[in-house]
Design a protein around this motif. Structure first.
Motif, PDB file in Angstrom:
ATOM      1  N   GLY A 133       0.820  -1.211   0.000  1.00 54.67           N
ATOM      2  CA  GLY A 133       0.000   0.000   0.000  1.00 54.67           C
ATOM      3  C   GLY A 133       0.849   1.254   0.000  1.00 54.67           C
ATOM      4  N   SER A 134       1.921   1.245   0.792  1.00 56.13           N
ATOM      5  CA  SER A 134       2.830   2.399   0.833  1.00 56.13           C
ATOM      6  C   SER A 134       3.479   2.630  -0.529  1.00 56.13           C
ATOM      7  CB  SER A 134       3.911   2.195   1.895  1.00 56.13           C
ATOM      8  OG  SER A 134       3.344   2.181   3.179  1.00 56.13           O
ATOM      9  N   ALA A 135       3.863   1.554  -1.193  1.00 55.99           N
ATOM     10  CA  ALA A 135       4.483   1.685  -2.517  1.00 55.99           C
ATOM     11  C   ALA A 135       3.490   2.216  -3.548  1.00 55.99           C
ATOM     12  CB  ALA A 135       5.041   0.338  -2.967  1.00 55.99           C
ATOM     13  N   VAL A 152      10.579   5.698  -8.528  1.00 57.38           N
ATOM     14  CA  VAL A 152      11.825   5.187  -7.935  1.00 57.38           C
ATOM     15  C   VAL A 152      11.614   4.896  -6.450  1.00 57.38           C
ATOM     16  CG1 VAL A 152      14.200   5.817  -7.293  1.00 57.38           C
ATOM     17  CG2 VAL A 152      13.381   6.237  -9.614  1.00 57.38           C
ATOM     18  N   LEU A 153      10.956   5.816  -5.747  1.00 61.46           N
ATOM     19  CA  LEU A 153      10.681   5.594  -4.321  1.00 61.46           C
ATOM     20  C   LEU A 153       9.771   4.383  -4.117  1.00 61.46           C
ATOM     21  CD1 LEU A 153      10.168   9.062  -2.592  1.00 61.46           C
ATOM     22  CD2 LEU A 153      11.776   7.272  -1.975  1.00 61.46           C
ATOM     23  N   ALA A 154       8.778   4.224  -4.966  1.00 63.36           N
ATOM     24  CA  ALA A 154       7.857   3.088  -4.841  1.00 63.36           C
ATOM     25  C   ALA A 154       8.598   1.762  -5.013  1.00 63.36           C
ATOM     26  CB  ALA A 154       6.732   3.205  -5.859  1.00 63.36           C
ATOM     27  N   ILE A 184       9.904   4.718   2.860  1.00 63.62           N
ATOM     28  CA  ILE A 184       8.566   5.224   3.182  1.00 63.62           C
ATOM     29  C   ILE A 184       8.702   6.546   3.933  1.00 63.62           C
ATOM     30  CG2 ILE A 184       6.453   4.801   4.507  1.00 63.62           C
ATOM     31  CD1 ILE A 184       6.932   1.766   3.953  1.00 63.62           C
ATOM     32  N   ALA A 185       9.654   6.597   4.865  1.00 64.32           N
ATOM     33  CA  ALA A 185       9.911   7.838   5.613  1.00 64.32           C
ATOM     34  C   ALA A 185      10.359   8.956   4.682  1.00 64.32           C
ATOM     35  CB  ALA A 185      10.960   7.586   6.687  1.00 64.32           C
TER      36      ALA A 185
END
Length: 193
Positions: A133-135, A152-154, A184-185
């Motif tokens: 979910g976060s991704a 990229v972050l995902a 995530i942070a």
């Protein structure tokens, strides 16, 4: 003088609306980054456990419960604050509300209440919901205008956990989760700007 007073009042109102939202996102980021380190320090042995979830079985397991509950509560709080989408003006892009953070917060509570050795199906369902979910949120719902940064972050959120799974086993799940929490942070720090 009257005009300056009016500007001051309006500025204070804006500050009181924005300031709690920014702080909540930064607090979430700090908790997520520090949780693996604090759990390791609170445990009796010098060795790392296999996963962050395994710290529920340490002697001082209240550290595990309180840190994840605090993070979960902050997610729920952040989602409730940002629940309504912001209204667009002619010069801004309409932003999506962040009610989805409530689901991420509930999933962290699910990870706490269903320890992985006792309730594996429930535990891993909530853990997958949190990380995946976060991704997804990072990739598709983020307010960051740079698409490549979001993607990229995902990928950085999901990849460490996947690479730590038993059938790949590049490193322990503890490190996979810790690295994912870092990204995530990072997303929440970027969102707080």
């Amino acid at each position: 003088m009257q005009m300056l007073q009016s500007i001051k009042v309006k500025t204070e109102k804006i500050y009181h609306v924005i300031e709690p939202k920014v702080k909540a996102e930064r607090i979430i980021a700090c908790i997520l980054v520090l949780t693996p380190f604090v759990l390791w320090l609170a445990d009796d042995g010098p060795n790392l456990r296999d996963s962050i979830s395994n710290y529920v079985y340490m002697r001082h397991s209240y550290w595990y419960g309180s840190l994840l509950a605090l993070a979960g509560a902050m997610f729920i709080f952040n989602g409730a604050i940002h629940l309504q989408p912001q209204h667009a003006t002619q010069h801004t892009i309409k932003k999506v509300g962040k009610g989805y953070n409530i689901i991420l917060g509930i999933s962290l509570f699910g990870v706490i209440y269903f320890p992985h050795l006792d309730y594996p199906i429930w535990h891993y369902t909530f853990a997958i919901l949190f990380f995946l979910g976060s991704a997804i949120i990072t990739a598709f719902v983020s307010n960051d205008k740079k698409e490549w940064t979001r993607y990229v972050l995902a990928v950085a959120v999901v990849s460490p956990v996947v690479l730590a799974l038993d059938f790949i086993g590049l490193f322990s799940l503890f490190w996979g989760e810790a690295i994912s929490l870092f990204f995530i942070a990072t997303h929440y720090l970027l969102e707080s700007k």
